[in-house]
Write an enzyme that holds these catalytic residues in place. Structure first.
Site, PDB file in Angstrom:
ATOM      1  N   ASP A  14       0.807  -1.222   0.000  1.00  0.00           N
ATOM      2  CA  ASP A  14       0.000   0.000   0.000  1.00  0.00           C
ATOM      3  C   ASP A  14       0.840   1.272   0.000  1.00  0.00           C
ATOM      4  OD1 ASP A  14      -2.236  -1.645   0.126  1.00  0.00           O
ATOM      5  OD2 ASP A  14      -2.228  -1.663   2.317  1.00  0.00           O
ATOM      6  N   LYS A  17       1.982   2.040  -5.179  1.00  0.00           N
ATOM      7  CA  LYS A  17       2.541   1.430  -6.405  1.00  0.00           C
ATOM      8  C   LYS A  17       1.614   1.655  -7.603  1.00  0.00           C
ATOM      9  CE  LYS A  17       2.522  -2.488  -4.250  1.00  0.00           C
ATOM     10  NZ  LYS A  17       2.144  -2.056  -2.888  1.00  0.00           N
ATOM     11  N   GLY A  41      -4.486  -4.242  -3.756  1.00  0.00           N
ATOM     12  CA  GLY A  41      -5.482  -3.212  -4.005  1.00  0.00           C
ATOM     13  C   GLY A  41      -4.730  -1.958  -4.403  1.00  0.00           C
TER      14      GLY A  41
HETATM   15  P1  GDP Z   1      -0.663   0.360  -3.588  1.00  0.00           P
HETATM   16  O1  GDP Z   1      -1.294  -0.908  -3.116  1.00  0.00           O
HETATM   17  O2  GDP Z   1       0.802   0.387  -3.352  1.00  0.00           O
HETATM   18  O3  GDP Z   1      -1.012   0.701  -5.023  1.00  0.00           O
HETATM   19  O4  GDP Z   1      -1.276   1.516  -2.675  1.00  0.00           O
HETATM   20  P2  GDP Z   1      -2.838   1.708  -2.272  1.00  0.00           P
HETATM   21  O5  GDP Z   1      -3.552   2.218  -3.441  1.00  0.00           O
HETATM   22  O6  GDP Z   1      -3.358   0.502  -1.589  1.00  0.00           O
HETATM   23  O7  GDP Z   1      -2.687   2.789  -1.124  1.00  0.00           O
HETATM   24  C1  GDP Z   1      -2.119   4.037  -1.357  1.00  0.00           C
HETATM   25  C2  GDP Z   1      -3.157   5.099  -1.027  1.00  0.00           C
HETATM   26  O8  GDP Z   1      -2.539   6.359  -0.979  1.00  0.00           O
HETATM   27  C3  GDP Z   1      -4.266   5.227  -2.067  1.00  0.00           C
HETATM   28  O9  GDP Z   1      -5.447   5.602  -1.444  1.00  0.00           O
HETATM   29  C4  GDP Z   1      -3.737   6.339  -2.981  1.00  0.00           C
HETATM   30  O10 GDP Z   1      -4.782   7.021  -3.659  1.00  0.00           O
HETATM   31  C5  GDP Z   1      -3.098   7.226  -1.966  1.00  0.00           C
HETATM   32  N1  GDP Z   1      -1.976   8.036  -2.426  1.00  0.00           N
HETATM   33  C6  GDP Z   1      -0.933   7.678  -3.221  1.00  0.00           C
HETATM   34  N2  GDP Z   1      -0.024   8.669  -3.280  1.00  0.00           N
HETATM   35  C7  GDP Z   1      -0.499   9.661  -2.514  1.00  0.00           C
HETATM   36  C8  GDP Z   1       0.011  10.934  -2.117  1.00  0.00           C
HETATM   37  O11 GDP Z   1       1.096  11.341  -2.480  1.00  0.00           O
HETATM   38  N3  GDP Z   1      -0.761  11.674  -1.261  1.00  0.00           N
HETATM   39  C9  GDP Z   1      -1.963  11.243  -0.795  1.00  0.00           C
HETATM   40  N4  GDP Z   1      -2.635  12.041   0.016  1.00  0.00           N
HETATM   41  N5  GDP Z   1      -2.463  10.063  -1.137  1.00  0.00           N
HETATM   42  C10 GDP Z   1      -1.737   9.262  -1.960  1.00  0.00           C
HETATM   43  P1  IMO Z   2      -0.851  -4.146  -2.258  1.00  0.00           P
HETATM   44  O1  IMO Z   2      -0.416  -4.675  -3.599  1.00  0.00           O
HETATM   45  C1  IMO Z   2      -0.917  -4.587   2.078  1.00  0.00           C
HETATM   46  C2  IMO Z   2      -0.932  -8.654   3.652  1.00  0.00           C
HETATM   47  C3  IMO Z   2      -2.166  -9.139   4.383  1.00  0.00           C
HETATM   48  C4  IMO Z   2      -1.522 -10.087   5.366  1.00  0.00           C
HETATM   49  C5  IMO Z   2      -0.407 -10.723   4.544  1.00  0.00           C
HETATM   50  C6  IMO Z   2      -0.761 -12.073   3.932  1.00  0.00           C
HETATM   51  O2  IMO Z   2      -2.138  -3.417  -2.296  1.00  0.00           O
HETATM   52  O3  IMO Z   2       0.256  -3.384  -1.619  1.00  0.00           O
HETATM   53  P2  IMO Z   2      -2.280 -12.775   1.854  1.00  0.00           P
HETATM   54  O4  IMO Z   2      -3.748 -12.572   1.615  1.00  0.00           O
HETATM   55  O5  IMO Z   2      -1.400 -12.196   0.815  1.00  0.00           O
HETATM   56  O6  IMO Z   2      -1.937 -14.207   2.157  1.00  0.00           O
HETATM   57  O7  IMO Z   2      -2.010 -11.979   3.240  1.00  0.00           O
HETATM   58  O8  IMO Z   2      -0.099  -9.808   3.520  1.00  0.00           O
HETATM   59  N1  IMO Z   2      -1.168  -8.141   2.285  1.00  0.00           N
HETATM   60  C7  IMO Z   2      -1.122  -6.853   1.951  1.00  0.00           C
HETATM   61  N2  IMO Z   2      -0.942  -5.754   2.734  1.00  0.00           N
HETATM   62  N3  IMO Z   2      -1.022  -4.462   0.744  1.00  0.00           N
HETATM   63  C8  IMO Z   2      -1.169  -5.536  -0.051  1.00  0.00           C
HETATM   64  O9  IMO Z   2      -1.151  -5.475  -1.389  1.00  0.00           O
HETATM   65  C9  IMO Z   2      -1.274  -6.809   0.563  1.00  0.00           C
HETATM   66  N4  IMO Z   2      -1.441  -8.066   0.094  1.00  0.00           N
HETATM   67  C10 IMO Z   2      -1.369  -8.871   1.157  1.00  0.00           C
HETATM   68  O10 IMO Z   2      -2.833  -8.079   5.025  1.00  0.00           O
HETATM   69  O11 IMO Z   2      -0.915  -9.374   6.408  1.00  0.00           O
HETATM   70 MG    MG Z   3      -2.820  -1.544  -1.806  1.00  0.00          MG
END
Ligand code: GDP
Ligand code: IMO
Ligand code: MG
Length: 426
Positions: A14, A17, A41
């Site tokens: 999260d 990416k 996600g």
């Molecule tokens: P990912 O799984 O690595 O793609 O990250 P996620 O989408 O799960 O979580 C990142 C969150 O931060 C999302 O809600 C993005 O919209 C938000 N986000 C990404 N870059 C920025 C930023 O520079 N500032 C803010 N406020 N939100 C960001």
């Molecule tokens: P993105 O791509 C954050 C975490 C789960 C749990 C552990 C194992 O959005 O960064 P799993 O279902 O993979 O066997 O769960 O890994 N986890 C993540 N945490 N971002 C993710 O993906 C994750 N995918 C799995 O919460 O701790």
């Molecule tokens: Mg994510």
């Protein structure tokens, strides 16, 4: 010429990416997911709309880009089809998707087992996303998984029915309810027909694109500390999100990789169980959680909040071979008076700057912090590094020196336009 760029998570997932992949994707010819599945996600924001992708690569919005699910991915065909349906309703054709014939398929029995195993682990539960990721990769390694090529073949009925019989026994042994074999087969047989048009030999496709000089962008899911080998085992996912996973999960040799960009939040978050040395819970943590909306994109769980962990970032830089860092969510820190950065840990009275192998040792690590002054200004509309307040610049350069990797991008908001670029990567 090397033309491949990799986007990897440096922390516990999260990190943003999806945003950076989407930012780069305008200049890429192919976007590739090489591991994980719909446990990911990835949130993307452009032109006022927000999209959450789970298994479909973040280049899907551009019809000129080929989006590939590599052999290292575990594919839940139901999620895949429902994501396509949702995107098509929003006007995206999704005619640009390719699934590896060697990827493994996540079936309902994997999801069922994921939940049952977690229940059995009781206090030691991983806190998985319950998407069936672990059980599917378990079958892959145990050589009893079903690959996409078999899923869409005429042998599927025989393979599925014999496999489900064994899986049903496992489900029963964990106290769960077995699946009706015929009913389940009939359902999946129809799904296989819908998946068939997307299936291809992606190893040949990717290597052909490379030969033509096309630009390939690899989109990591999860993060280094969730890596099955390098992460905080056993509180990890079941794949290799870090740089080394790219070749294994795509069939593109490591010599084709030009840049590996580590995506790092300027604080830390973690969702699920497991040690997290810089975790804190006070009004600043709540402020960060609410301002950045730190709730899981996939599971909606509140994310745990911590200060930036420099030990984690240095470790990530090593195992990924990072060539650049993209710092995310810098805007969220505006208004926080003092910012702590962990530079080492104290473990049993000794200062260390590595990640211990045993989770029980990692749980005992006490962070050693450097405190830096924050800034008050809203930075979400800053377009260049020079526009940032001095304390924000100091924070960035402190991280850069600590990790020893150039900060090539700084994100100051969720929208793709809220990105400060210090070096053009692709
Ligand atoms: P990912 O799984 O690595 O793609 O990250 P996620 O989408 O799960 O979580 C990142 C969150 O931060 C999302 O809600 C993005 O919209 C938000 N986000 C990404 N870059 C920025 C930023 O520079 N500032 C803010 N406020 N939100 C960001
Ligand atoms: P993105 O791509 C954050 C975490 C789960 C749990 C552990 C194992 O959005 O960064 P799993 O279902 O993979 O066997 O769960 O890994 N986890 C993540 N945490 N971002 C993710 O993906 C994750 N995918 C799995 O919460 O701790
Ligand atoms: Mg994510």
């Amino acid at each position: 010429m090397k033309n491949a760029v990799v986007v990897v998570g440096t922390q516990w997932g999260d990190e943003g990416k999806g945003k950076i992949t989407n930012y780069f994707s305008n200049k890429a010819d192919v976007v590739v997911r090489y591991q994980g599945g719909d446990n990911a996600g990835h949130t993307i924001k452009f032109l006022g709309n927000t999209y959450a992708l789970h298994v479909i690569p973040s280049g899907v919005f551009n019809p000129n880009i080929k989006n590939v699910l590599g052999n290292g991915v575990v594919l839940n065909p139901k999620t895949f089809l429902s994501e396509i349906e949702a995107l098509q309703k929003q006007g995206f054709s999704c005619n640009n998707l390719y699934i590896s014939d060697r990827a493994h398929v996540i079936f309902d029995y994997h999801k069922e087992l994921d939940g049952l195993i977690e229940e059995h682990l009781a206090t030691r539960k991983i806190g998985t996303t319950k998407k069936g990721i672990g059980p599917c990769y378990t079958d892959k390694i145990a050589r009893c998984g079903i690959r996409v090529a078999d899923f869409v073949s005429s042998d599927f009925e025989e393979i599925y029915k014999t496999t489900l019989k064994v899986k049903n026994d496992q489900i029963i042994s964990y106290g769960g309810n077995p699946f009706d074999i015929e009913e389940s087969y009939q359902e999946y047989q129809k799904i296989a027909e819908a998946i068939k048009p997307y299936v291809t030999d992606t190893i040949a496709l990717l290597n052909e694109e490379i030969k033509k000089g096309k630009k390939i962008l690899f989109e990591g899911a999860q993060g280094a500390l969730l890596d099955i080998d390098f992460g905080t085992y056993p509180f990890v996912t079941s794949s290799n999100p870090s740089g080394g996973g790219v070749s294994i999960g795509s069939g593109v040799g490591p010599t084709n990789i030009k840049e590996i960009i580590g995506i790092a939040k300027v604080y830390s978050t973690r969702v699920g169980s497991g040690a997290f040395p810089t975790e804190f819970e006070d009004e600043v943590a709540s402020y960060i959680r609410e301002t950045a909306h730190e709730y899981g994109t996939t599971t909606k769980r509140p994310r745990r909040i911590g200060w930036l962990d420099g030990v984690v970032l240095k470790y990530s830089s090593q195992i990924n071979g990072l060539t650049g860092l993209s710092l995310m969510l810098l805007d969220i820190l505006s208004g926080i008076k003092n910012l702590k950065v962990c530079t080492s840990y104290m473990l049993d009275g000794k200062e260390i700057s590595t990640i211990p192998a045993r989770i029980s040792d990692f749980e005992k690590c006490i962070p050693v912090y450097t405190t830096l002054p924050g800034w008050q200004e809203d930075i979400s509309s800053c377009k260049s590094y020079d526009e940032l307040p001095q304390n924000a610049k100091n924070y960035v350069s402190f991280i850069e020196k600590l990790v020893g990797v150039p900060v090539v991008m700084i994100s100051v908001g969720p929208d793709v336009l809220q990105t400060i670029v210090r070096k053009t990567i692709l």
